[in-house]
Design an enzyme around this catalytic site. Structure first.
Site, PDB file in Angstrom:
ATOM      1  N   TYR A   1      29.807  64.470  59.268  1.00  0.00           N
ATOM      2  CA  TYR A   1      30.493  65.890  59.260  1.00  0.00           C
ATOM      3  C   TYR A   1      31.771  65.879  59.741  1.00  0.00           C
ATOM      4  CZ  TYR A   1      31.489  70.490  60.562  1.00  0.00           C
ATOM      5  OH  TYR A   1      32.059  71.848  60.505  1.00  0.00           O
TER       6      TYR A   1
ATOM      7  N   LYS B   1      38.486  69.958  69.317  1.00  0.00           N
ATOM      8  CA  LYS B   1      37.678  70.633  70.165  1.00  0.00           C
ATOM      9  C   LYS B   1      38.408  70.551  71.812  1.00  0.00           C
ATOM     10  CE  LYS B   1      33.428  70.761  67.720  1.00  0.00           C
ATOM     11  NZ  LYS B   1      33.280  70.145  66.448  1.00  0.00           N
TER      12      LYS B   1
ATOM     13  N   TYR C   1      27.420  80.148  59.980  1.00  0.00           N
ATOM     14  CA  TYR C   1      26.315  79.627  59.753  1.00  0.00           C
ATOM     15  C   TYR C   1      25.139  80.510  60.003  1.00  0.00           C
ATOM     16  CZ  TYR C   1      29.303  75.429  60.724  1.00  0.00           C
ATOM     17  OH  TYR C   1      30.039  74.320  60.864  1.00  0.00           O
TER      18      TYR C   1
ATOM     19  N   ASP D   1      37.585  60.063  63.173  1.00  0.00           N
ATOM     20  CA  ASP D   1      37.377  61.641  63.569  1.00  0.00           C
ATOM     21  C   ASP D   1      36.836  61.961  64.860  1.00  0.00           C
ATOM     22  OD1 ASP D   1      36.969  64.308  63.665  1.00  0.00           O
ATOM     23  OD2 ASP D   1      35.836  64.488  61.767  1.00  0.00           O
TER      24      ASP D   1
HETATM   25  C1  LIG Z   1      33.785  70.280  65.149  1.00  0.00           C
HETATM   26  C2  LIG Z   1      34.327  69.281  64.256  1.00  0.00           C
HETATM   27  C3  LIG Z   1      35.264  69.289  63.113  1.00  0.00           C
HETATM   28  C4  LIG Z   1      35.875  70.546  62.840  1.00  0.00           C
HETATM   29  O1  LIG Z   1      36.513  71.191  63.822  1.00  0.00           O
HETATM   30  P1  LIG Z   1      36.853  72.652  63.694  1.00  0.00           P
HETATM   31  O2  LIG Z   1      37.890  73.024  64.897  1.00  0.00           O
HETATM   32  O3  LIG Z   1      35.634  73.499  64.014  1.00  0.00           O
HETATM   33  O4  LIG Z   1      37.545  73.037  62.197  1.00  0.00           O
HETATM   34  C5  LIG Z   1      35.523  68.027  62.409  1.00  0.00           C
HETATM   35  N1  LIG Z   1      34.798  66.989  62.637  1.00  0.00           N
HETATM   36  C6  LIG Z   1      34.049  66.787  63.766  1.00  0.00           C
HETATM   37  C7  LIG Z   1      33.594  65.543  64.146  1.00  0.00           C
HETATM   38  C8  LIG Z   1      33.772  67.900  64.531  1.00  0.00           C
HETATM   39  O5  LIG Z   1      32.884  67.796  65.419  1.00  0.00           O
END
Ligand SMILES: *Cc1c(COP(=O)(O)O)cnc(C)c1O
Length: 397
Positions: free
Chosen positions: A135, A249, A9, A222
């Site tokens: 996202y 994460k 980024y 997600d």
């Molecule tokens: C960070 C994030 C992702 C992507 O995860 P990465 O490990 O960076 O590929 C997907 N969905 C959400 C909601 C996120 O915050």
């Protein structure tokens, strides 16, 4: 700038020199000559803070046995135990754990599962329902279902994806118009992170669950960012149960990159059959990595034992107290949910320079879009948290 690293980024032509970290412990990051509170938990994952002795020890112990074995035709105690533990932690029927190496991949896998679920059942469904400002990652399918021109403006094609606001009327209308053409609805539940730390009410998710049931649509949460306490719930899935959940994460406490897609019995059973035609054809090389499993297991153990949910409630309480009646003419809104504090600025340019300002005062911060925020490690003390919040306010004074 003669580093060979291509940073994320970032316009490399005029990149600001990154801070070089030489050590990290608890909530603190150390450069050669500064010590700063990490107010963003290294992109929201470092929930226990750095150099947690128990997690470090668990990784070392596993490394002494083996660091990795493939998870196809082979298995190992760490992966078996972690999958069991996740299945028992997660609510209801979320019992089938597919490991992968990043959040984006876990979302790819969830979308593939949802799509193939209908293929396996001989039904034709080709569309996805998603949220504006969502996202879901940076790989191609996740960019397609996401709605974040600020990240993915170079690839704006959105085939077969409809975006709606977190508004129950819009939700009901779109289901009525074309509910049966969706194979899934995907959301970041309660908190839309990278799209601007947008918070919304659980009633939207409850209604989405009802409509997904009514129209036979799979609901995907997600929870790559929201999982493991960030919203004040262990998982938002504890409030409303999805058919598939994505975790990343904080899954390993942030110590090693790993992710999981966990499917309900109903989804899993649609892949059972007599040949490969209905099987899930996906297999990340590093899925179930032994060091990641060891870190994840220890992270969960600490999360439970140290009652992290009460720590998160306390962070929320302190933040709400410190920000009660706080207003500034430069800010559109101040929001707090669980261990997430967000200031939405009227003008994103006014945030330029905040990172250096924070650094000078012993805090690492990173703004994005028009958002100034804190997502601290859950072990942050009251004094440290108040310092971070005061610094966010001080910027506007
Ligand atoms: C960070 C994030 C992702 C992507 O995860 P990465 O490990 O960076 O590929 C997907 N969905 C959400 C909601 C996120 O915050």
């Amino acid at each position: 700038m003669n580093s060979k690293i291509w940073y994320p980024y970032t316009q490399m032509k005029n990149m600001k020199e990154p801070y070089e970290i030489v050590d990290a412990k608890g909530v603190y990051l150390y450069t050669k000559d500064n010590k700063m509170i990490d107010s963003v938990s290294s992109w929201w994952c470092m929930i226990h803070g750095y150099k947690n002795p128990e997690i470090t020890e668990a990784i070392k112990k596993q490394a002494d046995k083996f660091s990795h074995v493939m998870l196809c035709n082979l298995s190992h105690a760490g992966a078996l135990e972690f999958a069991d533990k996740l299945a028992s932690y997660l609510p209801g029927n979320l019992n089938h754990v597919f490991f992968s190496d990043s959040g984006s991949v876990s979302v790819e896998v969830a979308l593939k599962m949802a799509m193939q679920y209908f293929v396996n059942k001989g039904q034709k469904r080709e569309e996805v329902l998603s949220l504006t400002h969502s996202y879901h990652g940076d790989t191609f399918k996740t960019m397609e279902v996401g709605d974040d021109e600020d990240y993915h403006f170079a690839f704006s094609k959105k085939e077969n994806v409809t975006h709606i606001d977190t508004n129950i009327e819009q939700l009901e209308e779109i289901f009525k118009a074309k509910g049966e053409s969706f194979y899934c609805m995907i959301v970041e539940p309660l908190l839309q992170g990278a799209g601007g730390m947008r918070m919304y009410d659980v009633s939207f998710l409850q209604r989405a669950r009802e409509l997904c049931n009514e129209y036979g649509v799979l609901l995907i949460f997600d929870e790559v960012a929201t999982g493991f306490g960030r919203t004040g719930n262990r998982f938002v899935a504890d409030l409303v149960e999805p058919d598939i959940i994505c975790l990343g994460k904080a899954l390993t406490g942030g110590y090693i990159g790993h992710a999981a897609t966990v499917a309900s019995d109903k989804v899993y059973e649609a892949f059972l059959g007599d040949n490969y035609e209905t099987a899930l054809m996906h297999g990340p090389t590093f899925m179930g990595n032994a060091l990641a499993m060891a870190a994840g297991l220890k992270s969960l153990e600490i999360f439970e034992r140290e009652n992290y949910l009460s720590k998160i409630k306390n962070i929320e309480k302190i933040a709400k107290r410190e920000l009660k009646d706080y207003k500034n003419p430069n800010l559109k809104e101040v929001r707090v949910l669980g261990a997430c504090i967000a200031f939405e600025a009227k003008n994103s340019q006014k945030l330029e320079g905040f990172q250096d300002f924070a650094y000078k005062h012993g805090v690492f911060a990173r703004t994005f879009l028009n958002i100034q925020y804190a997502m601290p490690p859950y072990i942050i003390t009251e004094e440290e948290l108040v310092k971070v919040i005061n610094l966010m306010k001080a910027w506007w004074e």
